[in-house]
Each structure stands twice: as C-alpha cells, then as structure tokens.
Design a protein around this motif. Structure first.
Motif, PDB file in Angstrom:
ATOM      1  N   ALA A   1       0.835  -1.206   0.000  1.00 13.45           N
ATOM      2  CA  ALA A   1       0.000   0.000   0.000  1.00 13.45           C
ATOM      3  C   ALA A   1       0.866   1.251   0.000  1.00 13.45           C
ATOM      4  CB  ALA A   1      -0.945  -0.007   1.197  1.00 13.45           C
ATOM      5  N   ALA A   2       1.926   1.251   0.800  1.00 16.18           N
ATOM      6  CA  ALA A   2       2.812   2.418   0.881  1.00 16.18           C
ATOM      7  C   ALA A   2       3.475   2.702  -0.462  1.00 16.18           C
ATOM      8  CB  ALA A   2       3.865   2.205   1.974  1.00 16.18           C
ATOM      9  N   GLU A   3       3.885   1.642  -1.160  1.00 22.25           N
ATOM     10  CA  GLU A   3       4.495   1.828  -2.480  1.00 22.25           C
ATOM     11  C   GLU A   3       3.495   2.458  -3.443  1.00 22.25           C
ATOM     12  OE1 GLU A   3       6.053  -1.997  -3.622  1.00 22.25           O
ATOM     13  OE2 GLU A   3       7.707  -1.860  -2.184  1.00 22.25           O
ATOM     14  N   GLN A   4       2.268   1.972  -3.444  1.00 21.10           N
ATOM     15  CA  GLN A   4       1.237   2.523  -4.325  1.00 21.10           C
ATOM     16  C   GLN A   4       0.944   3.984  -4.000  1.00 21.10           C
ATOM     17  OE1 GLN A   4      -2.110  -0.046  -3.724  1.00 21.10           O
ATOM     18  NE2 GLN A   4      -1.371  -1.619  -5.130  1.00 21.10           N
ATOM     19  N   LEU A   5       1.005   4.311  -2.719  1.00 24.49           N
ATOM     20  CA  LEU A   5       0.655   5.659  -2.260  1.00 24.49           C
ATOM     21  C   LEU A   5       1.840   6.620  -2.250  1.00 24.49           C
ATOM     22  CD1 LEU A   5      -1.569   4.437   0.691  1.00 24.49           C
ATOM     23  CD2 LEU A   5      -2.392   5.614  -1.366  1.00 24.49           C
ATOM     24  N   ASP A   6       3.045   6.100  -2.499  1.00 25.56           N
ATOM     25  CA  ASP A   6       4.274   6.888  -2.491  1.00 25.56           C
ATOM     26  C   ASP A   6       4.539   7.514  -1.119  1.00 25.56           C
ATOM     27  OD1 ASP A   6       6.612   7.693  -3.745  1.00 25.56           O
ATOM     28  OD2 ASP A   6       5.775   9.642  -4.305  1.00 25.56           O
ATOM     29  N   VAL A   7       4.362   6.703  -0.078  1.00 30.71           N
ATOM     30  CA  VAL A   7       4.718   7.105   1.279  1.00 30.71           C
ATOM     31  C   VAL A   7       5.692   6.076   1.848  1.00 30.71           C
ATOM     32  CG1 VAL A   7       2.554   8.331   1.726  1.00 30.71           C
ATOM     33  CG2 VAL A   7       2.747   5.911   2.362  1.00 30.71           C
ATOM     34  N   ALA A   8       6.416   6.465   2.863  1.00 36.39           N
ATOM     35  CA  ALA A   8       7.315   5.554   3.570  1.00 36.39           C
ATOM     36  C   ALA A   8       6.629   5.106   4.855  1.00 36.39           C
ATOM     37  CB  ALA A   8       8.630   6.265   3.893  1.00 36.39           C
ATOM     38  N   ILE A   9       6.922   3.892   5.282  1.00 36.12           N
ATOM     39  CA  ILE A   9       6.375   3.425   6.550  1.00 36.12           C
ATOM     40  C   ILE A   9       7.496   2.930   7.467  1.00 36.12           C
ATOM     41  CG2 ILE A   9       4.096   2.824   5.643  1.00 36.12           C
ATOM     42  CD1 ILE A   9       5.008  -0.163   5.761  1.00 36.12           C
ATOM     43  N   ASP A  10       7.226   3.010   8.735  1.00 26.34           N
ATOM     44  CA  ASP A  10       8.082   2.425   9.763  1.00 26.34           C
ATOM     45  C   ASP A  10       7.185   1.452  10.512  1.00 26.34           C
ATOM     46  OD1 ASP A  10       9.829   1.757  11.774  1.00 26.34           O
ATOM     47  OD2 ASP A  10       9.937   3.758  12.645  1.00 26.34           O
ATOM     48  N   PHE A  11       7.308   0.162  10.209  1.00 22.49           N
ATOM     49  CA  PHE A  11       6.423  -0.883  10.728  1.00 22.49           C
ATOM     50  C   PHE A  11       7.099  -1.561  11.904  1.00 22.49           C
ATOM     51  CE2 PHE A  11       4.438  -5.016  10.927  1.00 22.49           C
ATOM     52  CZ  PHE A  11       3.118  -4.787  10.573  1.00 22.49           C
ATOM     53  N   ARG A  12       6.437  -1.554  13.066  1.00 24.71           N
ATOM     54  CA  ARG A  12       7.019  -2.134  14.273  1.00 24.71           C
ATOM     55  C   ARG A  12       5.964  -2.852  15.111  1.00 24.71           C
ATOM     56  NH1 ARG A  12      10.906   2.502  16.942  1.00 24.71           N
ATOM     57  NH2 ARG A  12      11.771   3.331  15.010  1.00 24.71           N
ATOM     58  N   GLN A  13       6.424  -3.806  15.920  1.00 25.13           N
ATOM     59  CA  GLN A  13       5.564  -4.501  16.879  1.00 25.13           C
ATOM     60  C   GLN A  13       6.327  -4.696  18.171  1.00 25.13           C
ATOM     61  OE1 GLN A  13       5.871  -7.939  18.210  1.00 25.13           O
ATOM     62  NE2 GLN A  13       4.012  -7.605  19.411  1.00 25.13           N
ATOM     63  N   THR A  14       5.624  -4.525  19.290  1.00 28.55           N
ATOM     64  CA  THR A  14       6.215  -4.771  20.605  1.00 28.55           C
ATOM     65  C   THR A  14       5.169  -5.368  21.533  1.00 28.55           C
ATOM     66  OG1 THR A  14       7.406  -3.800  22.468  1.00 28.55           O
ATOM     67  CG2 THR A  14       5.690  -2.437  21.466  1.00 28.55           C
ATOM     68  N   ASN A  15       5.652  -6.132  22.483  1.00 24.12           N
ATOM     69  CA  ASN A  15       4.785  -6.635  23.545  1.00 24.12           C
ATOM     70  C   ASN A  15       4.871  -5.745  24.782  1.00 24.12           C
ATOM     71  OD1 ASN A  15       3.766  -8.917  22.174  1.00 24.12           O
ATOM     72  ND2 ASN A  15       5.683  -9.997  22.546  1.00 24.12           N
ATOM     73  N   GLY A  16       5.726  -4.739  24.739  1.00 23.62           N
ATOM     74  CA  GLY A  16       5.962  -3.895  25.911  1.00 23.62           C
ATOM     75  C   GLY A  16       5.294  -2.539  25.818  1.00 23.62           C
ATOM     76  N   GLU A  17       4.549  -2.187  26.848  1.00 24.03           N
ATOM     77  CA  GLU A  17       3.849  -0.902  26.880  1.00 24.03           C
ATOM     78  C   GLU A  17       4.828   0.266  26.848  1.00 24.03           C
ATOM     79  OE1 GLU A  17       0.302   1.191  29.495  1.00 24.03           O
ATOM     80  OE2 GLU A  17       1.634  -0.258  30.473  1.00 24.03           O
ATOM     81  N   GLY A  18       5.874   0.199  27.632  1.00 24.40           N
ATOM     82  CA  GLY A  18       6.852   1.284  27.678  1.00 24.40           C
ATOM     83  C   GLY A  18       7.545   1.491  26.348  1.00 24.40           C
ATOM     84  N   GLU A  19       7.865   0.404  25.675  1.00 25.03           N
ATOM     85  CA  GLU A  19       8.502   0.517  24.361  1.00 25.03           C
ATOM     86  C   GLU A  19       7.546   1.157  23.358  1.00 25.03           C
ATOM     87  OE1 GLU A  19      11.569  -2.058  21.740  1.00 25.03           O
ATOM     88  OE2 GLU A  19       9.843  -3.189  22.525  1.00 25.03           O
ATOM     89  N   LEU A  20       6.273   0.773  23.408  1.00 25.05           N
ATOM     90  CA  LEU A  20       5.279   1.374  22.515  1.00 25.05           C
ATOM     91  C   LEU A  20       5.166   2.877  22.773  1.00 25.05           C
ATOM     92  CD1 LEU A  20       3.207   0.908  20.273  1.00 25.05           C
ATOM     93  CD2 LEU A  20       1.537   0.323  22.050  1.00 25.05           C
TER      94      LEU A  20
END
Length: 151
Positions: A40-59
C-alpha cells in the motif's frame, strides 16, 4: 522530494497472528500484515516504519519518537487499547493524526473490549475488516497528509 513517513505501530500479541485464535484474527501473520502495508505504501508513495512490541513502555517510546519525524501514526494497540492511559497520553502529546486499527470488530467481542482509550486520540478507527484495515488506514492517512500539504 522525500516521501512522508507514516509509523505503523503494533502492540502485544500481534507477533502471534496466524497462530493465536485464527477464528477471530484469521490466518495472516504479522509478516503478511507488513507486506500489505509495504504494498500500500508503495502505491501511495509514502514511507512506513512498521514495528511490533509486547511492551507498553517501548510502545510509548516509539510513539514519542514520531514527533517531528513522522506525519502520522497508524496504531493497533491490541489489548493496550482497553488498558493504557500511558499510550493515550503519548498519542495526545505527539500532536499527530492517529488512526486506530483492529483486525477484529472489538464491538462484537467481550464487553471489556468495547472501550478503547486510544480512540480518544484517534481521528478515526477501523475495526473488523481484517488485515485489509491497515491498507485502508494508510490510504486515509495519506489523503489527510496530502490535504494538509495543499493548505
């Protein structure tokens, strides 16, 4: 010209997608979700920073890092939606547009899932549309960024 950056942040247990309750969340994995977002980002010409965490503080730290760096935040806070004032406060503090995404329809589930603190910071919420909700959120966020740039 540099492509606008949209942070796509994911909370606890989303690393278990495809394994955990497939009758609720489907069989797509988090890697599949990331690929949906990349395409989707490629089609829209935007960059994404995709991340996942199990920690509230890190989020919370990742949200804070978005200030001055990203143009918007798409967040699936998972269970933190219903429990975390800290995530809400961080989203309010960064002063960025936020779209909340949930793979399942939280309003058709247990009563405790019907309330989302994060929704108070979000300009929109997409829930119950599976992983395609992420692509829809990216389209909506890109439209808002373009509208803002045109003003």
């Amino acid at each position: 010209m540099e492509r606008p950056l949209i942070a796509v942040l994911n909370g606890p247990n989303l690393n278990m997608l495809g394994l955990r309750q497939p009758e609720v969340y489907g069989v797509a994995t988090l890697d599949d979700v990331e690929q949906v977002c990349v395409q989707a980002a490629e089609q829209l010409d935007v960059a994404i920073d995709f991340r996942q965490t199990n920690g509230e503080g890190e989020l919370v730290s990742w949200i804070q890092e978005c200030r001055g760096r990203a143009r918007g935040i798409i967040i699936n806070p998972a269970a933190y939606s219903h429990t975390s004032i800290a995530v809400l406060d961080a989203l309010l503090a960064v002063d960025l547009p936020v779209i909340e995404v949930h793979i399942s329809n939280i309003h058709r589930r247990e009563a405790f899932r019907h309330t989302s603190y994060v929704s108070r910071a979000a300009i929109g919420v997409i829930c119950g549309l599976g992983v395609r909700g992420y692509a829809l959120a990216l389209h909506a966020m890109t439209d808002m960024i373009l509208d803002e740039d045109d003003q």
